[in-house]
Design an enzyme around this catalytic site. Sequence first.
Site, PDB file in Angstrom:
ATOM      1  N   TYR A   1      42.474  37.777  50.142  1.00 66.82           N
ATOM      2  CA  TYR A   1      43.797  38.340  49.889  1.00 66.82           C
ATOM      3  C   TYR A   1      43.850  38.945  48.494  1.00 66.82           C
ATOM      4  CZ  TYR A   1      45.311  34.536  46.764  1.00 66.82           C
ATOM      5  OH  TYR A   1      45.443  33.669  45.713  1.00 66.82           O
TER       6      TYR A   1
ATOM      7  N   LYS B   1      38.463  35.815  45.987  1.00 65.70           N
ATOM      8  CA  LYS B   1      39.895  35.565  46.188  1.00 65.70           C
ATOM      9  C   LYS B   1      40.109  35.267  47.678  1.00 65.70           C
ATOM     10  CE  LYS B   1      44.348  37.211  44.405  1.00 65.70           C
ATOM     11  NZ  LYS B   1      44.564  36.078  43.490  1.00 65.70           N
TER      12      LYS B   1
ATOM     13  N   LEU C   1      38.232  33.259  38.738  1.00 62.24           N
ATOM     14  CA  LEU C   1      38.594  34.555  39.292  1.00 62.24           C
ATOM     15  C   LEU C   1      38.708  35.570  38.159  1.00 62.24           C
ATOM     16  CD1 LEU C   1      39.472  35.932  42.008  1.00 62.24           C
ATOM     17  CD2 LEU C   1      41.822  35.563  41.241  1.00 62.24           C
TER      18      LEU C   1
ATOM     19  N   GLU D   1      40.189  27.602  34.507  1.00 61.31           N
ATOM     20  CA  GLU D   1      41.358  28.474  34.623  1.00 61.31           C
ATOM     21  C   GLU D   1      42.515  27.653  35.168  1.00 61.31           C
ATOM     22  OE1 GLU D   1      40.529  31.592  37.449  1.00 61.31           O
ATOM     23  OE2 GLU D   1      39.606  30.209  38.878  1.00 61.31           O
TER      24      GLU D   1
END
Length: 278
Positions: free
Chosen positions: A32, A145, A201, A177
């Site tokens: 996505y 992702k 990411l 993260e």
Amino acid sequence: MSIAYLNGIFIKPDEPAIPIDERGHQFGDGIYEVMRFYNGKPFMLDEHLDRLFQSASAIRLKLQQDREALKQIIYELVNRSGMTNLDVYIQITRGIASRNHLFPDCPVSIAMTAKPFREIPAEAREEGASGMLHPDERWENCYIKSLNLLPNILAKQAAYEQGCLEAILVRNGQVTEGTSSNVYMVKQSTIFTTPLSKHILSGITRIAVKAIAEDLAIPFVERYFTPDELLQADEVFVTSTTLEIMPIVRFDGDRQILDGKPGPIANALYDRFKRITE
């Protein structure tokens, strides 16, 4: 108005549309993206599509549409919505097929939604948010992702229950993260953030922040740092498409970052970011 798209048809977001044998539903077998439109214009659309195609390649998902075809669908969705400030979510799965772990021979399934974006109140940015440290329990390939977000959801829920905006994830003693954001600390007027790897990411807002920092002559260093370094930083902030640039001023409820207020570097970055997006 909010509007959705599924495999060639524009529908209402709450309209029943996904068959039981949809691989995103059955396996989380898909990817996505979320991109933001400001005043009718997309922000870093090509960078979002680059990441979408990278994620598709990483999970061996063969897209029938090229980027121009996807852009046409996105723009039509936005035009039909009648909105100018909105978020567009794209979800692409391996398709609709009988449940079987092996890749099916079927077309991919593409779904999109266009919804008004939730703007962070100005006072929330002025005061800053809370964060909490949490073990990074995700898989090894966080650079994809993908739809497999259960560890992120559990960590985000844990943060919410502690009154925190975000859970900052820690793997092997190093900060990676947030559950849905990239993380930065500022020390002696230098920005530090975790280097790109399979474990984080590559944020699109991160790209923008790095460019803004360079334009403002603020040193931007990509290196690993520990939770202790983070807690002793002069500033901490997180970035994402939906949060933009958000200062984190305390951890675990009462552990302040410096004086417990958003710092000058995060504020300068956000001021420039807003001018760009406006």
